[in-house]
Write a protein that holds these residues in place. Structure first.
Motif, mmCIF file in Angstrom:
data_model
loop_
_atom_site.group_PDB
_atom_site.id
_atom_site.type_symbol
_atom_site.label_atom_id
_atom_site.label_comp_id
_atom_site.label_asym_id
_atom_site.label_seq_id
_atom_site.Cartn_x
_atom_site.Cartn_y
_atom_site.Cartn_z
ATOM 1 N N VAL A 1 0.874 -1.172 0.000
ATOM 2 C CA VAL A 1 0.000 0.000 0.000
ATOM 3 C C VAL A 1 0.909 1.220 0.000
ATOM 4 O O VAL A 1 1.826 1.333 0.813
ATOM 5 N N ILE A 2 0.638 2.118 -0.930
ATOM 6 C CA ILE A 2 1.450 3.320 -1.114
ATOM 7 C C ILE A 2 0.798 4.502 -0.392
ATOM 8 O O ILE A 2 -0.425 4.609 -0.340
ATOM 9 N N THR B 1 13.871 5.957 -1.329
ATOM 10 C CA THR B 1 12.661 6.412 -2.017
ATOM 11 C C THR B 1 11.527 5.395 -1.861
ATOM 12 O O THR B 1 10.364 5.777 -1.797
ATOM 13 N N ILE B 2 11.877 4.112 -1.786
ATOM 14 C CA ILE B 2 10.862 3.096 -1.510
ATOM 15 C C ILE B 2 10.242 3.381 -0.144
ATOM 16 O O ILE B 2 9.016 3.416 0.006
ATOM 17 N N GLY B 3 11.085 3.607 0.848
ATOM 18 C CA GLY B 3 10.604 3.891 2.200
ATOM 19 C C GLY B 3 9.735 5.125 2.276
ATOM 20 O O GLY B 3 8.788 5.185 3.067
ATOM 21 N N ALA B 4 10.033 6.117 1.446
ATOM 22 C CA ALA B 4 9.241 7.346 1.441
ATOM 23 C C ALA B 4 7.870 7.159 0.808
ATOM 24 O O ALA B 4 6.956 7.941 1.047
ATOM 25 N N CYS B 5 7.714 6.103 0.004
ATOM 26 C CA CYS B 5 6.450 5.861 -0.704
ATOM 27 C C CYS B 5 5.554 4.823 -0.035
ATOM 28 O O CYS B 5 4.334 4.900 -0.149
ATOM 29 N N VAL B 6 6.138 3.856 0.622
ATOM 30 C CA VAL B 6 5.378 2.705 1.119
ATOM 31 C C VAL B 6 4.735 3.008 2.469
ATOM 32 O O VAL B 6 5.405 3.380 3.420
ATOM 33 N N GLU B 7 3.421 2.814 2.526
ATOM 34 C CA GLU B 7 2.678 2.927 3.786
ATOM 35 C C GLU B 7 2.723 1.611 4.548
ATOM 36 O O GLU B 7 2.913 1.576 5.760
ATOM 37 N N SER B 8 2.517 0.492 3.813
ATOM 38 C CA SER B 8 2.603 -0.829 4.434
ATOM 39 C C SER B 8 2.986 -1.853 3.377
ATOM 40 O O SER B 8 2.744 -1.659 2.180
ATOM 41 N N ALA C 1 -6.788 -3.534 -7.317
ATOM 42 C CA ALA C 1 -8.117 -2.965 -7.533
ATOM 43 C C ALA C 1 -8.425 -1.845 -6.538
ATOM 44 O O ALA C 1 -9.150 -0.906 -6.859
ATOM 45 N N GLU C 2 -7.875 -1.951 -5.329
ATOM 46 C CA GLU C 2 -8.105 -0.922 -4.310
ATOM 47 C C GLU C 2 -7.160 0.264 -4.533
ATOM 48 O O GLU C 2 -6.032 0.074 -4.989
ATOM 49 N N PRO C 3 -7.607 1.468 -4.213
ATOM 50 C CA PRO C 3 -6.730 2.633 -4.367
ATOM 51 C C PRO C 3 -5.425 2.435 -3.599
ATOM 52 O O PRO C 3 -5.410 1.912 -2.485
ATOM 53 N N ARG C 4 -4.328 2.809 -4.226
ATOM 54 C CA ARG C 4 -2.981 2.807 -3.651
ATOM 55 C C ARG C 4 -2.432 1.415 -3.376
ATOM 56 O O ARG C 4 -1.426 1.255 -2.726
ATOM 57 N N SER C 5 -3.107 0.370 -3.886
ATOM 58 C CA SER C 5 -2.613 -0.990 -3.662
ATOM 59 C C SER C 5 -1.827 -1.473 -4.876
ATOM 60 O O SER C 5 -2.191 -1.219 -6.023
ATOM 61 N N GLU D 1 5.349 8.486 -8.160
ATOM 62 C CA GLU D 1 6.725 8.241 -7.732
ATOM 63 C C GLU D 1 6.968 6.741 -7.573
ATOM 64 O O GLU D 1 8.006 6.216 -7.983
ATOM 65 N N TRP D 2 6.018 6.034 -6.968
ATOM 66 C CA TRP D 2 6.142 4.596 -6.787
ATOM 67 C C TRP D 2 6.265 3.870 -8.122
ATOM 68 O O TRP D 2 7.107 2.998 -8.305
ATOM 69 N N GLU D 3 5.420 4.241 -9.080
ATOM 70 C CA GLU D 3 5.456 3.573 -10.376
ATOM 71 C C GLU D 3 6.763 3.841 -11.115
ATOM 72 O O GLU D 3 7.264 2.976 -11.837
ATOM 73 N N ALA D 4 7.357 5.014 -10.924
ATOM 74 C CA ALA D 4 8.670 5.299 -11.520
ATOM 75 C C ALA D 4 9.741 4.403 -10.887
ATOM 76 O O ALA D 4 10.607 3.864 -11.589
ATOM 77 N N ILE D 5 9.685 4.228 -9.576
ATOM 78 C CA ILE D 5 10.610 3.327 -8.892
ATOM 79 C C ILE D 5 10.443 1.909 -9.437
ATOM 80 O O ILE D 5 11.435 1.215 -9.713
ATOM 81 N N CYS D 6 9.195 1.473 -9.592
ATOM 82 C CA CYS D 6 8.919 0.132 -10.116
ATOM 83 C C CYS D 6 9.548 -0.063 -11.493
ATOM 84 O O CYS D 6 10.180 -1.097 -11.755
ATOM 85 N N ARG D 7 9.382 0.912 -12.373
ATOM 86 C CA ARG D 7 9.952 0.801 -13.716
ATOM 87 C C ARG D 7 11.473 0.691 -13.662
ATOM 88 O O ARG D 7 12.078 -0.125 -14.372
#
Length: 100
Positions: free
Chosen positions: A9-10, A77-84, A45-49, A17-23
């Motif tokens: 969960v982001i 940057t991963i740590g800054a984006c990830v909620e859980s 399917a859920e927001p931010r998942s 930002e998360w999707e850029a890290i993923c790429r």
């Protein structure tokens, strides 16, 4: 084989930002880790998942991935984006697998 499904969960507003890290991680992992069998990111399917499916030849290869230069550089940057995040090791069902 070591296969992992990460349930992520982001934080609100961090999706781009998360999707850029993923790429970036996807490209670096596919370019430099020969023991990687599968490495994919998915929007849920859920927001931010999000989900990440990772599969390596063995657990050592997974640890090598986690401690790779590209993964270590992305860690802040991963740590800054990830909620859980919840990591789930999964095992493949042996035998012929076909999509119909």
């Amino acid at each position: 084989m070591a296969t992992l499904l990460a349930h992520i969960v982001i934080k609100p507003g961090k999706e781009e930002e998360w999707e850029a890290i993923c790429r970036d991680l996807y490209a670096a992992t596919h370019a430099s880790e020969p023991s990687m069998r599968r490495y994919e990111y998915w929007r849920g399917a859920e927001p931010r998942s999000y989900y990440t499916l990772l599969s390596f030849d063995d657990h050592r290869s997974f640890v090598t991935h986690q401690t790779s230069d590209h993964h270590e550089e992305a860690a802040p940057t991963i740590g800054a984006c990830v909620e859980s995040i919840r990591l789930e090791f999964v095992d493949p069902i042996q035998g012929e697998q076909r999509c119909r």
